[in-house]
Design an enzyme around this catalytic site. Structure first.
Site, PDB file in Angstrom:
ATOM      1  N   ARG A 108     -16.801  -2.488  43.796  1.00  0.00           N
ATOM      2  CA  ARG A 108     -17.054  -1.497  42.743  1.00  0.00           C
ATOM      3  C   ARG A 108     -15.881  -0.553  42.597  1.00  0.00           C
ATOM      4  O   ARG A 108     -15.248  -0.168  43.567  1.00  0.00           O
ATOM      5  CB  ARG A 108     -18.302  -0.662  43.100  1.00  0.00           C
ATOM      6  CG  ARG A 108     -19.612  -1.368  42.870  1.00  0.00           C
ATOM      7  CD  ARG A 108     -19.882  -1.643  41.407  1.00  0.00           C
ATOM      8  NE  ARG A 108     -19.997  -0.430  40.599  1.00  0.00           N
ATOM      9  CZ  ARG A 108     -21.141   0.208  40.393  1.00  0.00           C
ATOM     10  NH1 ARG A 108     -22.256  -0.243  40.924  1.00  0.00           N
ATOM     11  NH2 ARG A 108     -21.169   1.299  39.652  1.00  0.00           N
TER      12      ARG A 108
ATOM     13  N   GLY B  58     -19.460   8.467  46.971  1.00  0.00           N
ATOM     14  CA  GLY B  58     -19.497   7.787  48.277  1.00  0.00           C
ATOM     15  C   GLY B  58     -18.252   8.068  49.115  1.00  0.00           C
ATOM     16  O   GLY B  58     -17.214   8.494  48.606  1.00  0.00           O
ATOM     17  N   GLY B  59     -18.400   7.804  50.420  1.00  0.00           N
ATOM     18  CA  GLY B  59     -17.318   8.066  51.365  1.00  0.00           C
ATOM     19  C   GLY B  59     -16.058   7.284  51.047  1.00  0.00           C
ATOM     20  O   GLY B  59     -14.951   7.813  51.111  1.00  0.00           O
TER      21      GLY B  59
ATOM     22  N   ASP C 184     -14.177  -4.986  52.191  1.00  0.00           N
ATOM     23  CA  ASP C 184     -15.542  -5.424  52.457  1.00  0.00           C
ATOM     24  C   ASP C 184     -15.934  -6.865  52.147  1.00  0.00           C
ATOM     25  O   ASP C 184     -15.163  -7.636  51.604  1.00  0.00           O
ATOM     26  CB  ASP C 184     -16.521  -4.458  51.804  1.00  0.00           C
ATOM     27  CG  ASP C 184     -17.624  -4.087  52.783  1.00  0.00           C
ATOM     28  OD1 ASP C 184     -17.590  -4.596  53.912  1.00  0.00           O
ATOM     29  OD2 ASP C 184     -18.508  -3.301  52.417  1.00  0.00           O
TER      30      ASP C 184
ATOM     31  N   LEU D  97     -22.850   6.369  58.361  1.00  0.00           N
ATOM     32  CA  LEU D  97     -22.209   7.650  58.037  1.00  0.00           C
ATOM     33  C   LEU D  97     -23.202   8.796  58.064  1.00  0.00           C
ATOM     34  O   LEU D  97     -22.819   9.946  58.283  1.00  0.00           O
ATOM     35  CB  LEU D  97     -21.536   7.566  56.664  1.00  0.00           C
ATOM     36  CG  LEU D  97     -20.427   6.516  56.561  1.00  0.00           C
ATOM     37  CD1 LEU D  97     -19.859   6.466  55.151  1.00  0.00           C
ATOM     38  CD2 LEU D  97     -19.298   6.810  57.558  1.00  0.00           C
TER      39      LEU D  97
ATOM     40  N   ASP E 141      14.557 -29.288  73.948  1.00  0.00           N
ATOM     41  CA  ASP E 141      13.289 -29.358  74.684  1.00  0.00           C
ATOM     42  C   ASP E 141      12.476 -30.493  74.035  1.00  0.00           C
ATOM     43  O   ASP E 141      12.753 -30.896  72.894  1.00  0.00           O
ATOM     44  CB  ASP E 141      12.578 -28.002  74.550  1.00  0.00           C
ATOM     45  CG  ASP E 141      11.123 -28.090  74.937  1.00  0.00           C
ATOM     46  OD1 ASP E 141      10.862 -28.571  76.038  1.00  0.00           O
ATOM     47  OD2 ASP E 141      10.255 -27.680  74.131  1.00  0.00           O
ATOM     48  N   TYR E 142      11.484 -31.004  74.711  1.00  0.00           N
ATOM     49  CA  TYR E 142      10.755 -32.153  74.143  1.00  0.00           C
ATOM     50  C   TYR E 142       9.437 -31.740  73.463  1.00  0.00           C
ATOM     51  O   TYR E 142       9.360 -31.652  72.236  1.00  0.00           O
ATOM     52  CB  TYR E 142      10.506 -33.216  75.233  1.00  0.00           C
ATOM     53  CG  TYR E 142       9.896 -34.470  74.663  1.00  0.00           C
ATOM     54  CD1 TYR E 142      10.694 -35.397  73.979  1.00  0.00           C
ATOM     55  CD2 TYR E 142       8.525 -34.713  74.777  1.00  0.00           C
ATOM     56  CE1 TYR E 142      10.123 -36.535  73.420  1.00  0.00           C
ATOM     57  CE2 TYR E 142       7.960 -35.853  74.214  1.00  0.00           C
ATOM     58  CZ  TYR E 142       8.759 -36.754  73.539  1.00  0.00           C
ATOM     59  OH  TYR E 142       8.196 -37.863  72.968  1.00  0.00           O
TER      60      TYR E 142
END
Ligand code: GDG
Length: 736
Positions: free
Chosen positions: A10, A29-30, A142, A386, A508-509
């Site tokens: 939103r 809202g927070g 979210d 909250l 290296d192998y």
């Protein structure tokens, strides 16, 4: 300066259709509060759904809304009713929400939901891609948008992506239930920083990443083939000052100016001086433990009858998702319980449960917080919660007691609260009694600690910390990528190589020339590799040396027909072209009988692991074990071996899913340098992928081209991504 954009389901605004225009109002809202300051300050946009279905709007109205939103630096993702129904109500709220809150029995496994979720996540990503530039930061929020990080990253790898999950991340045993689990995890791994409310959720996420995709994780870093991702806990805070200031304002209001609700509350207390109020506030949701709370309150009234007529529970339940069957059932259960308790224990002047099924204006909310003696928060699962923090912030005279469920993320920061198990109704009843009888001195002592903590880590600090995390990971990745062999570096390397007359090539192998196999004996060279080595060895300017931790027999069997030198067991043995094996040092293996039983006990306790015995070393392989158990045991084994090895001049080498114990003072670095002593080379190239190769990278002269396979931290001067890239590079070198 790089811009910061926000993406959430939103937008932080609500849009209302009026007579012949639209009005915008900021959400309270927070998340909206915390983020608003951020995206504006950093010149970014907020991308999200404006809250109105596309089908209810004409094309002109859509354009009008878009124009209005531009003024607020918002970009709308318009969704049809069907999309909202399938993506939001369907997959988000009927699949992910129940699963992540451990309510697997409520999941509706509907394939159409999943298809819509993918489609709408694409829409969000597409919208973001229209405006993000390389170097920008995107912060995605979210569970509705779990696929968006990857969808953006795959198109714009140079954008730093943060993802924050506001709900819990469940344990692997629960997460694995989902048919689309791998896609969701991959989607999240498109982010560079992944944030959770608590360390527990982070741990669960790591465990799913490890088990489903097999990526290695060290501390809080996830190592992908070409990138490092950080995950961390960022407990979300509230706008503390806003709650505190409103509580102060209300406390100073003269009686005549107080709201109707406030005056009703005052009246309740007037009846008797020892009346008390218990408060709960939540959305109507099966995760919030509303029936448990009512049962526990009833138990309290039964066990402590002296509190009848004196204590009421005021329960604000905000309507939510009330079209969904489970929510309808929950609503009737709550209605029934409230009715029963009030019928049983109520009187003319006493209502045990005051029940509001609606939302209230912010001012009323604070009136409830500041008038209630106890807050009773009993979710059976809650990402953070909250409300608990808001109650603390509103207690301006430091009185009041918080009772909180151990299943809420917020509990981690609230050790001074009374902590309850939401399923233990008897314990909750006793906790209510404890809260109501707690001395004022004790209430204030606890409240001060809680307030200090919640004030310090408010929503602004939370968002700043997350952004700091994104900048940190940006830097980390930049440093990691700095060593990557770009086409220009590759040209320079090939140019330097082609001019040299005598060239030493150390290879290296395992993990360098061939990919890892579950069975080490299955990693024999394929036709392409034989051809590459043949091309290199044919050129007289080249001296090719395979330098590996493997045993003599295997490498000789696989590569003995080539004109290459072999250094094996990390430098114990050397076989020069056309000569016999020689030992580079006089080494004892008398320690083996002491160490072997320790490794054997780990094999017994860890299914899928086994011991490989080499002439001068013992190796414990755990590639085929349960990944988590393997890592855990590997750490235990290292710990146990550490003391033993110090007394025997032994060394513990940690390779890729192996732990090897061998005589000290011997390693690929010492061996390579000893090999170089016999001849002069004007170009040296060394390639390797793991920890044991780091000795070689460290010891070789500065002028050498040392190249690490994989993107991890290294002493090498360059990095390539994979075995494939090694082979391409060797092909280029072979042509010169
Ligand atoms: C999700 C996670 C996580 C409630 N009633 C009214 C009202 N509210 C406000 C509260 C509070 C918010 O709604 C509820 O937040 P919660 O955190 O308690 O729960 P969810 O909505 O489930 O949120 C949760 C959160 O995301 C943040 O990451 O903590 O775990 O589930 O701020 O004050 N506000 C007004 N009137 C009301 O009637 N004005």
């Amino acid at each position: 300066m790089s811009k910061i954009h926000i993406v959430s389901n939103r937008l932080p605004l609500s849009i209302k259709k009026e007579e012949n225009s639209f009005s915008l109002a900021p959400s309270v809202g927070g998340l909206a509060t915390g983020m608003r300051s951020i995206y504006k300050e950093y010149g970014g946009k907020w991308i999200g759904w404006p809250g109105l279905a596309k089908d209810d709007l004409t094309e002109d109205e859509v354009l009008e809304i878009d124009d209005k939103l531009v003024e607020e630096d918002c970009l709308a993702v318009h969704l049809s009713k069907e999309e909202i129904n399938l993506y939001y109500e369907g997959f988000s709220n009927n699949v992910i929400w129940p699963l992540f809150h451990y309510f697997a029995q409520f999941i509706d496994y509907n394939h159409d939901y999943w298809e819509a979720y993918k489609k709408v996540n694409h829409k969000f990503a597409q919208k973001a891609l229209e405006i993000v530039d390389d170097g920008d930061i995107v912060w995605i929020h979210d569970y509705q948008l779990l696929l968006v990080p990857e969808l953006i990253k795959s198109v714009k790898p140079n954008v730093t992506i943060g993802f924050f999950l506001h709900i819990p991340f469940p344990s692997f045993e629960v997460f694995r239930i989902l048919p689309w689990r791998n896609e969701l995890i991959r989607g999240m791994l498109g982010a560079d920083l992944i944030g959770f409310h608590t360390y527990d959720y982070e741990r669960h996420f790591f465990s799913s990443v490890r088990r489903l995709l097999g990526y290695e994780i060290s501390f809080n870093e996830i190592h992908l083939e070409d990138r490092i991702i950080l995950a961390d806990a960022f407990p979300m805070g509230i706008d503390y000052d806003k709650f505190e200031n409103m509580a102060k304002e209300i406390a100073h209001k003269p009686l005549s100016e107080r709201s109707v609700l406030h005056r009703e509350l005052e009246k309740y207390f007037l009846v008797s001086p020892d009346r008390k109020l218990i408060l709960s506030i939540d959305r109507l949701d099966y995760t919030k433990g509303i029936p448990n709370r009512l049962h526990a309150f009833e138990k309290f009234l039964i066990k402590y009858p002296e509190f009848r007529n004196k204590v009421s529970l005021i329960m604000l339940v905000v309507p939510s998702r009330d079209e969904v069957e489970q929510y309808k059932l929950l609503k009737s259960e709550v209605d029934e319980l409230v009715g029963r308790i009030n019928g049983q224990y109520g009187g003319v002047n006493y209502t045990p449960v005051w029940y509001f099924y609606r939302s209230l204006p912010f001012e009323n909310l604070i009136e409830l917080y500041s008038t209630s003696d106890v807050a009773l928060i009993t979710p059976v699962r809650d990402g953070m919660n909250l409300v608990a923090k808001e109650y603390i912030a509103s207690r301006i005279n430091q009185s009041g007691v918080l009772i909180i469920s151990e299943m809420a993320g917020a509990v981690k920061e609230m050790g001074e609260a009374i902590i309850i198990n939401p399923n233990n109704e008897a314990e909750i009843a006793d906790s209510i009694h404890q809260a109501l009888t707690m001395s004022m001195e004790e209430q204030k002592r606890r409240m001060r600690y809680l307030q200090d903590r919640i004030r310090r880590y408010d929503v602004f600090k939370w968002s700043r910390e997350f952004i700091k995390g994104m900048k940190k990971v940006e830097k980390l990745q930049h440093n990691l990528l700095a060593k990557r062999i770009t086409p220009a570096v590759s040209r320079e390397l090939v140019g330097h190589f082609s001019k040299a007359k005598k060239r030493a090539i150390f290879l290296d192998y395992d993990g360098t020339l061939v990919d890892f196999k579950n069975d080490p004996q299955a990693a024999s060279p394929d036709a392409e590799l034989h051809k590459l080595i043949t091309t290199l060895e044919k050129n007289e300017k080249n001296t090719v040396t395979i330098i590996s931790g493997r045993d003599r027999e295997t490498l000789e069997r696989w590569l003995g027909d080539h004109k290459v030198n072999l250094i094996v067991e990390h430098g114990v043995w050397l076989k020069k072209i056309g000569e016999d094996w020689q030992m580079l040092d006089n080494i004892s293996s008398s320690w083996k009988p002491t160490i072997r039983p320790i490794l054997e006990s780990f094999v017994d306790r860890t299914p899928g692991t086994f011991i490989e015995e080499k002439n001068y070393s013992l190796v414990w392989h755990y590639r085929n074990s349960e990944p988590e158990q393997g890592e855990l045991r590997a750490n235990e084994l290292k710990d146990e071996l550490r003391e033993m090895t110090a007394n025997h001049n032994l060394e513990i080498m940690e390779g890729n899913k192996v732990i090897e114990v061998k005589a000290g003072g011997i390693n690929k670095g010492v061996a390579a340098m000893r090999f170089l002593r016999d001849s002069q080379y004007d170009s040296i190239i060394a390639l390797g992928d793991d920890w044991t190769d780091e000795y070689m990278f460290r010891e070789l002269p500065k002028s050498a081209y040392t190249i690490k396979v994989g993107m991890k931290k290294t002493e090498a001067s360059y990095k390539v991504e994979s075995v494939r890239s090694v082979r391409n590079l060797l092909k280029d070198l072979g042509e010169n």
